[in-house]
Design a protein around this motif. Structure first.
Motif, PDB file in Angstrom:
ATOM      1  N   GLY A   1      -9.689  -1.266  -1.049  1.00  0.00           N
ATOM      2  CA  GLY A   1      -8.686  -0.283  -0.627  1.00  0.00           C
ATOM      3  C   GLY A   1      -7.412  -0.974  -0.178  1.00  0.00           C
ATOM      4  O   GLY A   1      -7.463  -1.973   0.544  1.00  0.00           O
ATOM      5  N   VAL A   2      -6.270  -0.452  -0.623  1.00  0.00           N
ATOM      6  CA  VAL A   2      -4.979  -1.025  -0.238  1.00  0.00           C
ATOM      7  C   VAL A   2      -4.301  -0.047   0.711  1.00  0.00           C
ATOM      8  O   VAL A   2      -4.094   1.125   0.370  1.00  0.00           O
ATOM      9  CB  VAL A   2      -4.095  -1.285  -1.484  1.00  0.00           C
ATOM     10  N   VAL A   3      -3.977  -0.529   1.911  1.00  0.00           N
ATOM     11  CA  VAL A   3      -3.342   0.324   2.923  1.00  0.00           C
ATOM     12  C   VAL A   3      -1.833   0.121   2.817  1.00  0.00           C
ATOM     13  O   VAL A   3      -1.312  -0.931   3.179  1.00  0.00           O
ATOM     14  CB  VAL A   3      -3.826  -0.066   4.340  1.00  0.00           C
ATOM     15  N   GLY A   4      -1.145   1.116   2.283  1.00  0.00           N
ATOM     16  CA  GLY A   4       0.299   1.009   2.024  1.00  0.00           C
ATOM     17  C   GLY A   4       0.515   1.089   0.528  1.00  0.00           C
ATOM     18  O   GLY A   4      -0.047   0.284  -0.213  1.00  0.00           O
ATOM     19  N   ALA A   5       1.293   2.076   0.091  1.00  0.00           N
ATOM     20  CA  ALA A   5       1.414   2.296  -1.354  1.00  0.00           C
ATOM     21  C   ALA A   5       2.876   2.276  -1.800  1.00  0.00           C
ATOM     22  O   ALA A   5       3.288   3.052  -2.663  1.00  0.00           O
ATOM     23  CB  ALA A   5       0.728   3.602  -1.739  1.00  0.00           C
ATOM     24  N   GLY A   6       3.652   1.357  -1.206  1.00  0.00           N
ATOM     25  CA  GLY A   6       5.007   1.114  -1.712  1.00  0.00           C
ATOM     26  C   GLY A   6       4.897   0.236  -2.952  1.00  0.00           C
ATOM     27  O   GLY A   6       3.806   0.075  -3.515  1.00  0.00           O
TER      28      GLY A   6
ATOM     29  N   ARG B   1       1.288  -0.930  -4.513  1.00  0.00           N
ATOM     30  CA  ARG B   1       0.903  -0.428  -5.846  1.00  0.00           C
ATOM     31  C   ARG B   1       0.563  -1.594  -6.772  1.00  0.00           C
ATOM     32  O   ARG B   1      -0.388  -1.543  -7.535  1.00  0.00           O
ATOM     33  CB  ARG B   1       2.030   0.424  -6.443  1.00  0.00           C
ATOM     34  N   GLU B   2       1.368  -2.665  -6.667  1.00  0.00           N
ATOM     35  CA  GLU B   2       1.096  -3.813  -7.550  1.00  0.00           C
ATOM     36  C   GLU B   2      -0.239  -4.474  -7.184  1.00  0.00           C
ATOM     37  O   GLU B   2      -0.990  -4.898  -8.063  1.00  0.00           O
ATOM     38  CB  GLU B   2       2.255  -4.817  -7.474  1.00  0.00           C
ATOM     39  N   ILE B   3      -0.522  -4.540  -5.879  1.00  0.00           N
ATOM     40  CA  ILE B   3      -1.806  -5.123  -5.465  1.00  0.00           C
ATOM     41  C   ILE B   3      -2.957  -4.258  -6.001  1.00  0.00           C
ATOM     42  O   ILE B   3      -3.924  -4.768  -6.570  1.00  0.00           O
ATOM     43  CB  ILE B   3      -1.887  -5.263  -3.926  1.00  0.00           C
TER      44      ILE B   3
ATOM     45  N   ARG C   1       1.508   7.423   2.916  1.00  0.00           N
ATOM     46  CA  ARG C   1       1.871   8.571   3.763  1.00  0.00           C
ATOM     47  C   ARG C   1       1.700   9.853   2.973  1.00  0.00           C
ATOM     48  O   ARG C   1       1.186  10.847   3.444  1.00  0.00           O
ATOM     49  CB  ARG C   1       3.345   8.459   4.164  1.00  0.00           C
ATOM     50  N   THR C   2       2.183   9.806   1.728  1.00  0.00           N
ATOM     51  CA  THR C   2       1.948  10.911   0.803  1.00  0.00           C
ATOM     52  C   THR C   2       1.004  10.383  -0.279  1.00  0.00           C
ATOM     53  O   THR C   2       0.861   9.172  -0.439  1.00  0.00           O
ATOM     54  CB  THR C   2       3.265  11.371   0.162  1.00  0.00           C
ATOM     55  N   LEU C   3       0.389  11.295  -1.011  1.00  0.00           N
ATOM     56  CA  LEU C   3      -0.663  10.904  -1.953  1.00  0.00           C
ATOM     57  C   LEU C   3      -0.144   9.946  -3.032  1.00  0.00           C
ATOM     58  O   LEU C   3       0.701  10.316  -3.831  1.00  0.00           O
ATOM     59  CB  LEU C   3      -1.216  12.171  -2.605  1.00  0.00           C
ATOM     60  N   PRO C   4      -0.642   8.689  -3.060  1.00  0.00           N
ATOM     61  CA  PRO C   4      -0.177   7.761  -4.103  1.00  0.00           C
ATOM     62  C   PRO C   4      -0.701   8.175  -5.483  1.00  0.00           C
ATOM     63  O   PRO C   4      -1.850   8.594  -5.599  1.00  0.00           O
ATOM     64  CB  PRO C   4      -0.798   6.416  -3.695  1.00  0.00           C
TER      65      PRO C   4
ATOM     66  N   VAL D   1      -0.904  -3.763   3.815  1.00  0.00           N
ATOM     67  CA  VAL D   1       0.442  -4.198   3.411  1.00  0.00           C
ATOM     68  C   VAL D   1       1.491  -3.242   3.994  1.00  0.00           C
ATOM     69  O   VAL D   1       2.531  -2.995   3.400  1.00  0.00           O
ATOM     70  CB  VAL D   1       0.485  -4.337   1.861  1.00  0.00           C
ATOM     71  N   LEU D   2       1.185  -2.724   5.195  1.00  0.00           N
ATOM     72  CA  LEU D   2       2.090  -1.755   5.808  1.00  0.00           C
ATOM     73  C   LEU D   2       3.258  -2.461   6.483  1.00  0.00           C
ATOM     74  O   LEU D   2       3.098  -3.527   7.061  1.00  0.00           O
ATOM     75  CB  LEU D   2       1.348  -0.957   6.885  1.00  0.00           C
TER      76      LEU D   2
END
Ligand code: OXD
Length: 306
Positions: A135-140, A144-146, A162-165, A191-192
């Motif tokens: 699981g990746v925490v943070g979807a900027g 996303r690349e991770i 924060r919003t659904l990736p 990665v927040l």
């Protein structure tokens, strides 16, 4: 006037900017005069002290020379100042770091190293990422690349935003489904950015949801993870290992107890190197846009804090 404040890297940036056709960027060193500071409208900077910012009343733009802008938290900038940060450049390095840390853990490389030191042939069954829920925490852009980097390897990949990736092949979770996101994960990669909302975001309750004997990786910002909770989770076995690249205080003091916590792997904030050579083109584009009155790249939303 455009100025730069970035310790030992400032003169390297000046040279590289010159090679991009950008002249006259003023280095803010001890020789700078109050009059020159008054004329600064655009600042390229990293960890600029408040006293230096306060001497530039005509500042209209600050370009953070890294992905993070938390070094500005709590500082006052003149009104109407636009803040930009480096975007879209560090994802590949940080994905490599997260894959490396995960593979070293799942293959138990430390055990080979220990055996080699004592000249012992120590065969054992190594694990595989193919049985791991990641699981990746943070979807900027970095998160996303991770997440995408793990897709060919992991059993399952989740991302929390924060919003659904929306990432093809990745299960998205948002603020309302945070607890479900953590449930049963074997590997969590944080990665927040650091904002008031993300401080201690990964704490006891969330760690408890992870699978027994799991791995936590933090490449975001130190205070996003509750370190006391991590140390307790390592002691209880909830976490088998925590790989931390970032800390509330950096450099991590040599007297810190963290260096000796069993199961903790420490690296010195190297997961996403913001080398001038790599960042300069974006900075040059933004200088040209700023001077032409055009929209800038990587504008920070003050409300969100990134
Ligand atoms: C950054 C960093 O924010 O290096 O760029 O952490």
């Amino acid at each position: 006037m455009i100025a730069i404040y970035h310790g030992q890297y400032a003169s390297r940036y000046q040279d590289l900017l010159q090679a991009e056709g950008i002249e006259g960027v003023k280095m803010l060193d001890e020789t700078v005069t109050a009059d020159e500071l008054h004329r600064v409208t655009g600042l390229l900077g990293w960890k600029v002290p408040q006293s230096v910012l306060a001497a530039m009343p005509n500042l209209r733009w600050v370009q953070s020379l890294g992905a993070g802008v938390d070094w500005l938290n709590g500082m006052a900038l003149p009104p109407y100042t636009t803040l930009t940060r480096v975007v879209d450049l560090f994802g590949t390095d940080m994905a490599e770091y997260a894959l490396l840390a995960s593979l070293m853990w799942v293959k138990n490389v430390q055990r080979w190293q220990r055996a080699q030191v004592s000249h012992r042939w120590d065969p054992f069954v190594v694990g595989s990422l193919s049985t791991q829920r990641v699981g990746v925490v943070g979807a900027g852009s970095i998160g996303r690349e991770i997440a995408r980097a793990f897709l060919p390897w992991a059993q399952e990949v989740r991302a929390l935003g924060r919003t659904l990736p929306q990432i093809e092949g990745v299960q998205g979770f948002d603020a309302e489904t945070t607890m479900e996101f953590f449930k049963g994960l074997n590997i969590v990669i944080v990665v927040l950015p650091l904002t008031p909302e993300t401080t201690n975001f990964v704490g006891r309750g969330r760690l408890e949801q992870m699978a027994l004997g799991s791995l936590l990786i933090n490449v975001g910002r130190g205070p996003v993870v509750d370190l006391d909770a991590v140390v307790d989770a390592l002691k209880s076995g909830r976490l088998d290992q925590a790989v931390l690249d970032v800390f509330p205080t950096e450099p991590l003091p040599s007297s810190s107890y963290l260096w000796d916590v069993p199961g903790l792997v420490i690296s010195p904030h190297v997961s996403g190197p913001s080398r001038p050579e790599r960042v300069v083109k974006l900075v040059a584009r933004n200088i040209q846009r700023f001077q032409a009155g055009q929209p800038l790249e990587g504008v920070v939303n003050w409300q969100r804090g990134y």
